[in-house]
Structures are given as C-alpha cells and as structure tokens.
Design a protein around this motif. Structure first.
Motif, PDB file in Angstrom:
ATOM      1  N   GLY A 144       0.615  -1.155  -0.165  1.00 28.31           N
ATOM      2  CA  GLY A 144       0.021  -0.115   0.006  1.00 28.31           C
ATOM      3  C   GLY A 144       0.869   1.205   0.024  1.00 28.31           C
ATOM      4  O   GLY A 144       0.401   2.420  -0.077  1.00 28.31           O
ATOM      5  N   LYS A 145       1.983   0.961   0.002  1.00 23.79           N
ATOM      6  CA  LYS A 145       3.019   2.392   0.044  1.00 23.79           C
ATOM      7  C   LYS A 145       3.705   2.605  -1.297  1.00 23.79           C
ATOM      8  O   LYS A 145       4.223   1.434  -1.812  1.00 23.79           O
ATOM      9  N   GLU A 146       3.990   3.610  -1.836  1.00 23.00           N
ATOM     10  CA  GLU A 146       4.839   4.151  -2.759  1.00 23.00           C
ATOM     11  C   GLU A 146       6.132   3.840  -2.682  1.00 23.00           C
ATOM     12  O   GLU A 146       6.664   4.417  -1.729  1.00 23.00           O
ATOM     13  N   VAL A 147       6.795   3.288  -3.513  1.00 30.14           N
ATOM     14  CA  VAL A 147       8.469   2.998  -3.227  1.00 30.14           C
ATOM     15  C   VAL A 147       8.987   3.506  -4.480  1.00 30.14           C
ATOM     16  O   VAL A 147       8.906   3.166  -5.555  1.00 30.14           O
ATOM     17  N   THR A 148      10.086   4.415  -4.147  1.00 27.91           N
ATOM     18  CA  THR A 148      10.842   5.005  -5.118  1.00 27.91           C
ATOM     19  C   THR A 148      12.169   4.353  -5.321  1.00 27.91           C
ATOM     20  O   THR A 148      12.571   3.704  -3.965  1.00 27.91           O
TER      21      THR A 148
END
Ligand SMILES: C[S@@+](CC[C@H](N)C(=O)[O-])C[C@H]1O[C@@H](n2cnc3c(N)ncnc32)[C@H](O)[C@@H]1O
Length: 251
Positions: free
Chosen positions: A202-206
């Motif tokens: 559920g979290k954006e990962v760069t």
C-alpha cells in the motif's frame, strides 16, 4: 541486453554526450541548456574537503570515460570500469591519444565529423580503464575513496547485487555518488529486480528510497538532489533525463 552498448551508434552517441562541446550537443539557441555539461557537474558532487593524498576513485559504468578523466583533477588515481568492450576500448584510445573523434548526426546518413582534444592539464596517465561487470567486480580492484556510479543501476540485471558490493570496495570515510533517472526497462532489469517505481504493502516505493535503505547500515547520506542531462540523437532530436543523485559517506 548485454551488447546494447556495443554498437557503433551507441558509441558515437556516447562520445558526443561525454566530449561534445555545448554547441555540438545542442546546436540551437533554445532548449534545455541547463542539461549540458552533465559529467563535469556530477564530479562537482565530490566533497573535496574529504579527499586526501593518494585518493583512489572508481567510475563504475564509465562508458567512454569522461567522468574518469574529470575525477583525475581531484584524485590521485582513477579506474573506469564498464561492461561494454567497445566503450572501454574507445576510452583507452582517448587516454592514449588525448583526442576524441565523433560524428555529429544531422539527418539520415548526413553527419559532420568533429574532433575534440582533452585539456592538457588532465593527467591521463593517472586514469586506467578495464572491462568488467559491476555485479561481479574482482577483489583485485582493491578499495576506493570515491566511487561514482552514474546512470548504471537501471541498466544492470541485479542492482541490489551491485549495491551490496559497495561496503567491500570502499575505505571508511569514502564517498559514493549514485545517480540515475531510474528508467527501468525489462530488457535490462526484470520487474522483480527493480528497486522502485511500484506500490508495496500500500506504499509508493521510489528507487532512491530503496538505495538509501540498502546503504543505511554502512553509509550515511549527506546530500540528495537532481541533475539533468541531454543526449543528442540527431540535429533535431534529443533525449533529456533528470537523474536523482545522492552522496553517501562510508561509516
Ligand atoms: C546509461 S550508460 C551510463 C554511462 C555513463 N556512466 C554516463 O552517465 O554517461 C550505462 C553504462 O553502464 C554500462 N553497464 C551496463 N551493465 C553493466 C555492468 N553489469 N557492469 C559494468 N557496466 C555496465 C553500460 O555499458 C553503459 O556504459
């Protein structure tokens, strides 16, 4: 795509990218002028206050060598390593002659020949180039005080493997500059090997977040920023990218 960088077209594009003067790379008085001079700008990220006599630098994924030559202004010796034999052979020839010859592509088969001489204050003897795989660097390369990895991570099959070697090949206090636009391509890096550009739990990962997490146990980050660069395809077509750049110091 192991031989992507072994073609005459890529070689010429990279010679222009690394050594072409501003008017050769961008022959228009409009356009992204701030993206010119990328390799010199990136070497400007080296923290000179941390350098000492006898400093060794590594330019990993050096291509045709411009960063390696710029690093010699700050470091006593520089090693440039690249997977492409074509690029490494070209860098070695530039080291020997101090001359770079390339074609400025105009349209179709039309092009203009150009030649550039490296500045005479660059001590070319202190730079060496060798073919090698960033995922399997030989122990014989030794340890470094400065490492620059420019636009490499999104062009290898296993970027985590490259990052995991950094501890072994650096001395305490060493600086590592990592830069990439993170243009992930399946041909180079399978989706499951990528460092970022996805949503996990559920979290954006760069990708830069992951680089920072992976380096954290052995390095502390002192700087983060962005550097644009421009590659001329021909007189009327260019690729502009914005690389994310970070500077880490080995604990
Ligand atoms: C996008 S280019 C960047 C070149 C140069 N650092 C620059 O910024 O202009 C990627 C370079 O990484 C090299 N490369 C790709 N995979 C490699 C590997 N496993 N080990 C060493 N070099 C590799 C390519 O041959 C190419 O020269």
């Amino acid at each position: 795509m192991p031989d992507y960088y072994d073609t005459a077209t890529q070689l010429n594009e990279y010679l222009v990218f690394h050594y072409g003067n501003d008017a050769s790379v961008l022959p228009w008085d409009f356009g992204p002028v701030k993206a010119l001079g990328f390799h010199k700008r990136l070497v400007g990220w080296v923290d000179k206050s941390r350098l000492h006599t006898g400093c060794r630098a590594l330019d990993l994924g050096c291509a045709v060598g411009r960063i390696s030559f710029e690093l010699v202004r700050a470091c006593e010796s520089v090693v440039g390593v690249d997977y492409s034999t074509t690029f490494v052979e070209s860098a070695k020839k530039i080291k020997e002659s101090g001359l770079v010859t390339f074609q400025l592509a105009r349209e179709g088969n039309l092009s203009t020949s150009a030649q550039v001489r490296l500045p005479s204050d660059l001590v070319r003897e202190r730079v060496s180039f060798c073919q090698g795989d960033a995922e399997n660097l030989p122990v014989s390369l030794g340890k470094f005080d400065v490492i620059i990895m420019a636009n490499l991570l999104d062009r290898v099959g296993h970027p985590r493997k490259v990052l995991s070697r950094l501890r072994d090949i650096t001395r305490p206090g060493a600086q590592v500059i990592i830069c990439s636009p993170f243009t992930w391509w399946d041909e180079f890096t399978e989706p499951e090997e990528r460092l970022g550009g996805f949503i996990q739990e559920g979290k954006e990962v760069t990708s830069m977040d992951t680089v920072a997490d992976l380096l954290e146990p052995d390095f502390h980050q002192t700087k983060i920023g962005d550097e644009p660069f421009l590659i001329r395809q021909h007189e009327r077509k260019f690729f502009m990218s914005v690389a994310c750049v970070g500077l880490w110091i080995r604990r």
